[in-house]
Enzyme design. Structure first.
Site, PDB file in Angstrom:
ATOM      1  CG  ASP A  96      -0.204  -0.047   2.527  1.00 25.32           C
ATOM      2  OD1 ASP A  96       0.722  -0.863   2.662  1.00 25.32           O
ATOM      3  OD2 ASP A  96      -0.546   0.729   3.443  1.00 25.32           O
ATOM      4  CD  GLU A 156       4.128   0.498   6.898  1.00 24.41           C
ATOM      5  OE1 GLU A 156       5.031   0.794   7.711  1.00 24.41           O
ATOM      6  OE2 GLU A 156       3.627   1.307   6.097  1.00 24.41           O
TER       7      GLU A 156
END
Length: 484
Positions: A79, A146
């Protein structure tokens, strides 16, 4: 422009990085990029599996003659932080990142680039497809989400990984070997209320604070950059006291792990006080420009008349909100004694937003000390409780404690000296990494984190230095060859 990026060295890394920029992948929306990695592994006819939260693990067999080498886990997150300037039209759920070469750097046009952690992920993909490399068995671990809550790392189950060494590719300064990081905890603060009427004769103005640099609330919190929320509320307190301003709306910052770059407020004042408010805006523009003259050269505080709002935040809530944000600690709180120049504890007033009948504030508190992390959380809780707000702490994650006996670190230090003629910097960072959480599910891992130079992550000024990517990748493949 894409063609130019594809010609950068090493071509395999930049090819995959470009492909990642074309896949929208903000935190919480990684299904498409997960599929990209899974399909990529299947195209290579190598093993791939996914756990229940979405993490992808791709396993590449050892090269000939390296079958007895330890299994190495290469880890990066899929991400990216979705940040853009307010005047830019970009939908992070649909639009690709418009990356381009600027001299010796790669940047994006008015949005985050996603080099954090796209470069790390691209390096793993390049290694997985290159059969000319020498290495032991490799497990490529691509974690999800994350940047908001480290969901992927927390979701890892015992037994998902089999490797004994983990190389995390999410450090953002070339020449640093990271062996520890801070833990963190989110604080969510809120007030609920019944809106009140605008006093007769009031005039509405929109206050805009823009042009701040923002950045990563861990890795760049020590740089003294302006926090848009702190600066806005400092101004609002004076506006309430001097010109009878009333607050109707506030919107400052966005992401918990980004230093807020912009804040906007709508206030009303008696018509006869409009000029005084405009004078106060000019005064604070001068004050802030002087205070941040060597840091925030684009800082802008402006006011313009706008439509009268339908309602206001009640005065008692307004005053509690303004006073609490003004009083709340923000930025660096303490420094590490054993690692000079490294922040131990900090907090970031990341976002302040109002909606109908509700004001919400979000913080991210970080510390290398678990006890100090919770002490700072308690301090914030106490402050906002006194202001009659609802306060809750969520998403606590542990720090990563350094391993003084790391065998992988010794090998990596030796390689670095031979390749680059100098010692690497062995470091503990204030930014949050997934390493400590992964250790919980896979105890005993020998972990080191490193990467190329990425500047201004979590902001539209994010960039990656091109030449450091080539050196980083060359260093990485040498490490894989020599870990035996």
């Amino acid at each position: 422009m894409a063609k130019e990026i594809l010609n950068l060295k090493p071509e395999s890394v930049w090819k995959h990085f470009y492909e990642l920029t074309q896949i929208p992948r903000p935190t919480g929306h990684t299904k498409a990029v997960e599929k990209y990695v899974v399909d990529f592994a299947k195209s290579l006819n190598i093993d791939v599996k996914q756990d229940k939260v979405g993490n992808v693990l791709v396993t590449k067999p050892a090269s000939k003659g390296m079958e007895n080498a330890p299994t190495v886990i290469l880890q990066a997150h899929l991400d990216m932080v979705p940040q853009k300037n307010s005047d830019v039209k970009h939908d992070f759920l649909k639009d690709p990142i418009d990356a381009y070469i600027a001299g010796d750097k790669v940047k994006a046009r008015s949005t985050t680039l996603g080099a954090d952690n796209g470069i790390g992920a691209a390096a793993i993909l390049a290694i997985l497809e290159d059969n000319s490399l020498k290495h032991g068995k490799i497990e490529g671990l691509f974690t999800i989400d994350e940047e908001e809550g480290m969901v992927g790392a927390f979701g890892l189950e015992s037994g998902f990984l089999t490797g004994s060494i983990l190389l995390n590719l999410d450090t953002e300064e070339e020449g640093e070997l990271c062996v520890g990081c801070a833990g963190g905890i989110d604080e969510n603060v809120s007030w609920q209320f019944k809106e009140v009427e605008v006093p007769a004769g009031d005039v509405a103005l929109k206050i805009s604070l823009t042009g701040l640099r923002g950045g990563h609330s861990g890795g760049e919190i020590h740089l003294g950059r302006g926090n848009a929320n702190k600066l806005m509320f400092r101004f609002l307190k004076q506006a309430v006291a001097e010109v009878e301003a009333r607050l109707s709306f506030i919107d400052g910052g966005s992401l918990r792990n980004a230093i807020p770059r912009e804040a906007f407020a709508i206030v009303t004042v008696p018509a006869e006080n409009v000029d005084d408010l405009l004078d106060l805006v000019d005064e604070y523009q001068e004050i802030y420009s002087e205070e941040y003259k060597s840091i925030e050269d684009k800082l802008s505080l402006k006011a313009e008349k706008t439509d009268l709002p339908k309602s206001l935040i009640p005065e008692e809530i307004q005053d509690d909100l303004i006073n609490a944000v003004e009083a709340c600690p923000n930025g660096v709180i303490s420094m590490l004694q054993d690692f000079p120049g490294i922040v131990e504890s900090s907090t970031n007033i990341a976002s302040v937003k109002s909606s109908e009948g509700l004001v919400e504030i979000k913080f991210l508190t970080r510390s290398s000390s678990e006890t100090k992390k919770y002490a700072l959380d308690s301090s914030i809780n106490s402050l906002f409780s006194l202001a009659d707000a609802k306060v809750e702490a969520v998403n606590a994650y542990p720090g990563w404690q350094p391993n003084a006996n790391s065998a992988a670190l010794e090998v990596m230090k030796d390689i670095y000296i031979r390749k680059f003629g100098k010692d690497p910097v062995v470091q503990v960072v204030h930014a949050g990494l997934e390493c400590g959480i992964i250790l919980d599910s896979t105890p005993g891992l020998d972990i080191v984190s490193f990467g190329p130079t990425i500047m201004n992550p979590h902001s539209p000024d994010e960039l990656v230095e091109i030449d450091t990517v080539e050196r980083f990748y060359d260093y990485l493949i040498t490490i894989l060859e020599e870990l035996k």
